[in-house]
Design an enzyme around this catalytic site. Structure first.
Site, PDB file in Angstrom:
ATOM      1  CD  GLU A 195      48.899  47.557  36.379  1.00 53.43           C
ATOM      2  OE1 GLU A 195      47.582  47.575  37.491  1.00 53.43           O
ATOM      3  OE2 GLU A 195      48.059  47.571  35.753  1.00 53.43           O
ATOM      4  CB  CYS A 251      41.786  48.338  37.919  1.00 52.54           C
ATOM      5  SG  CYS A 251      40.424  47.032  38.154  1.00 52.54           S
ATOM      6  CG  HIS A 258      44.973  45.605  36.089  1.00 51.56           C
ATOM      7  ND1 HIS A 258      44.676  46.326  37.171  1.00 51.56           N
ATOM      8  CD2 HIS A 258      43.424  45.244  35.997  1.00 51.56           C
ATOM      9  CE1 HIS A 258      44.403  46.298  37.828  1.00 51.56           C
ATOM     10  NE2 HIS A 258      42.581  45.685  37.395  1.00 51.56           N
TER      11      HIS A 258
END
Length: 226
Positions: free
Chosen positions: A195, A90, A193
């Site tokens: 994560e 990002c 994302h």
């Protein structure tokens, strides 16, 4: 003998807000996750680097444009130039583009609105350090959360540098591009994302495929140096 834990740094800029998520996810996947403050002029002894999401320097001027001049970013440029593995997520993707490590630019979403939802992705390459646990054509689900995620590639972008595409384009990215790598394949940037998609309790653990691939590749480098 247990496999060594690779040391993976997470660069923390003022305004980063996904740095702790990245540190947690990498540790959960058996890496030694090392926070790196943006003012550091040298990186510690690392096997890979992650530039996390957020709003570095408040996104003033332009997303990633100020973070590009942080001392740690210069160290990341040197690390990548020596073949080190670098992943930008990002805002980290935006920083890598601003720094010239990745081609193209990230512009305002086509709708001019912030988007925050799960998206479906298609893996275009499975031969990179970041996708070795994936298969070409595989569908992944990960969240996006950005206002400036519309990827504009340069006219001469090599199609082989496209690593991920959106199935349902959430931001108007050209040709649905969600992630690109550099020509050498050791630097990857993506807007979704991974994560935030490591634990199935969050709705998807597909992001673990990318992060675990990075951990595997970094561990291989450690073993090769022993």
């Amino acid at each position: 003998m247990a496999s060594p834990q690779p040391r993976i740094g997470v660069v923390m800029y003022p305004g980063s807000n996904d740095d702790h998520d990245a540190l947690w996810a990498l540790a959960a996947l058996d890496a030694e996750a090392i926070p790196v403050w943006h003012a550091e002029t040298e990186l510690p002894d690392l096997d890979a680097v992650v530039l996390p999401g957020g709003f570095s320097y408040g996104d003033y001027l332009r997303c990633g444009a100020i973070a590009r001049f942080s001392p740690a970013t210069a160290a990341v440029l040197e690390f990548a130039g020596e073949g080190g593995l670098v992943l930008g997520i990002c805002n980290g993707f935006q920083v890598l583009c601003e720094a010239g490590l990745l081609p193209g630019a990230l512009l305002r979403n086509e709708t001019l609105r912030f988007v925050c939802r799960d998206v479906r992705l298609t893996v275009e390459r499975d031969d990179l350090p970041f996708t070795r646990r994936c298969a070409t054509g595989q569908r992944l689900v990960m969240p996006v959360k950005h206002g400036d995620g519309r990827y504009l590639p340069p006219p001469d972008l090599d199609p082989a540098q496209v690593v991920l595409r959106y199935v349902d384009n959430p931001n108007g990215s050209v040709e649905g591009i969600a992630g690109v790598c550099n020509e050498a394949g050791n630097v990857l940037g993506l807007m979704p994302h991974p994560e935030h998609a490591v634990d199935p309790l969050l709705g998807s653990d597909d992001g673990a495929l990318l992060l675990a691939s990075l951990v595997d590749a970094a561990r291989d480098r450690v073993l090769a140096a022993i």
